[in-house]
Design a protein around this motif. Sequence first.
Motif, PDB file in Angstrom:
ATOM      1  N   GLN A   1       0.803  -1.215   0.000  1.00 38.98           N
ATOM      2  CA  GLN A   1       0.000   0.000   0.000  1.00 38.98           C
ATOM      3  C   GLN A   1       0.841   1.272   0.000  1.00 38.98           C
ATOM      4  O   GLN A   1       0.481   2.264  -0.629  1.00 38.98           O
ATOM      5  CB  GLN A   1      -0.934   0.003   1.218  1.00 38.98           C
ATOM      6  CG  GLN A   1      -1.938   1.145   1.205  1.00 38.98           C
ATOM      7  CD  GLN A   1      -2.987   0.988   2.273  1.00 38.98           C
ATOM      8  OE1 GLN A   1      -3.007  -0.002   2.995  1.00 38.98           O
ATOM      9  NE2 GLN A   1      -3.874   1.960   2.382  1.00 38.98           N
ATOM     10  N   SER A   2       1.976   1.260   0.693  1.00 38.25           N
ATOM     11  CA  SER A   2       2.764   2.487   0.793  1.00 38.25           C
ATOM     12  C   SER A   2       4.256   2.254   0.576  1.00 38.25           C
ATOM     13  O   SER A   2       5.079   3.055   1.010  1.00 38.25           O
ATOM     14  CB  SER A   2       2.549   3.144   2.164  1.00 38.25           C
ATOM     15  OG  SER A   2       2.892   2.247   3.209  1.00 38.25           O
ATOM     16  N   GLY A   3       4.593   1.161  -0.108  1.00 41.53           N
ATOM     17  CA  GLY A   3       5.996   0.859  -0.347  1.00 41.53           C
ATOM     18  C   GLY A   3       6.377   1.051  -1.805  1.00 41.53           C
ATOM     19  O   GLY A   3       5.549   0.930  -2.709  1.00 41.53           O
ATOM     20  N   MET A   4       7.647   1.375  -2.032  1.00 41.44           N
ATOM     21  CA  MET A   4       8.192   1.516  -3.377  1.00 41.44           C
ATOM     22  C   MET A   4       9.576   0.893  -3.415  1.00 41.44           C
ATOM     23  O   MET A   4      10.398   1.173  -2.541  1.00 41.44           O
ATOM     24  CB  MET A   4       8.309   2.990  -3.770  1.00 41.44           C
ATOM     25  CG  MET A   4       7.010   3.694  -4.040  1.00 41.44           C
ATOM     26  SD  MET A   4       7.305   5.473  -4.172  1.00 41.44           S
ATOM     27  CE  MET A   4       7.625   5.879  -2.453  1.00 41.44           C
ATOM     28  N   GLN A   5       9.808   0.069  -4.411  1.00 43.58           N
ATOM     29  CA  GLN A   5      11.149  -0.458  -4.640  1.00 43.58           C
ATOM     30  C   GLN A   5      11.809   0.396  -5.709  1.00 43.58           C
ATOM     31  O   GLN A   5      11.249   0.621  -6.781  1.00 43.58           O
ATOM     32  CB  GLN A   5      11.098  -1.913  -5.090  1.00 43.58           C
ATOM     33  CG  GLN A   5      12.485  -2.535  -5.251  1.00 43.58           C
ATOM     34  CD  GLN A   5      12.418  -3.984  -5.688  1.00 43.58           C
ATOM     35  OE1 GLN A   5      11.338  -4.502  -5.979  1.00 43.58           O
ATOM     36  NE2 GLN A   5      13.560  -4.636  -5.727  1.00 43.58           N
ATOM     37  N   LEU A   6      13.004   0.885  -5.404  1.00 40.56           N
ATOM     38  CA  LEU A   6      13.730   1.732  -6.345  1.00 40.56           C
ATOM     39  C   LEU A   6      14.520   0.825  -7.286  1.00 40.56           C
ATOM     40  O   LEU A   6      15.506   0.207  -6.888  1.00 40.56           O
ATOM     41  CB  LEU A   6      14.653   2.688  -5.590  1.00 40.56           C
ATOM     42  CG  LEU A   6      13.988   3.504  -4.466  1.00 40.56           C
ATOM     43  CD1 LEU A   6      14.966   4.508  -3.883  1.00 40.56           C
ATOM     44  CD2 LEU A   6      12.734   4.203  -4.975  1.00 40.56           C
TER      45      LEU A   6
END
Length: 230
Positions: free
Chosen positions: A213-218
């Motif tokens: 819901q609020s995570g991002m993998q760079l």
Amino acid sequence: MSERIPIQCEDCGDSCLEHVDFLAGLPEEKVRGLMALALRKKQKKGSYIFQEDTPVDAIYVIHKGRVKLSTYDGDGREQIVGIFADHDTIWEGAFIDGSVFPYGAMCLTDVDYCKLYLKDFEREIQEPEIALKIIGLLSKKLHDANQRNLLLSIAEPKARIAGFLDYLYRHQAGDLVTLRLDDIAASVRLRPETISRKLQELEREGLIKKVGQSGMQLLNAAGLKALAKP
């Protein structure tokens, strides 16, 4: 909840204060002396470790969890100063007489940390090498503050967000960023709906990948950095 912490932290399995940069290299007996004086604390998500204008009377070492430092402008808009996580230390203003925190520290997750009162620290530590380390760390923090200010000077929203994500990547372990849209918006001074739209563009371009819901993998830190350059 608080208690005097043991010499070896049960959670991290090591000396709790060894992650404090300006204590690195101290004799073990000095670290043990400080450990005996520190208070172990646990706080719930949404609670405050300290409020804005609280006198600076202690150093805070974050063991587990994330803490948001923020203040509010005259119109009531939140401005995030920084996000602190595992092994970070909150000690700005600690060695200035009469200093108060210009921001509040709110727990973004459940947080496990240690609190070391300045009076105990100053009584135990007299080594001149510590003063030199503190000067060096203050210089680094000033450099980081200048970097954040440069981010805010980027006019194009997507480039500003890319620069912010690159900044987080270079200041944390791993390529996973977990922040709510509102927190990113308050950090880069943009509206949440703008953040959402630009993050979708970055994902389509293969620079990031949404996780939960609020995570991002760079996925491409170099690409984010290049996008942020004027």
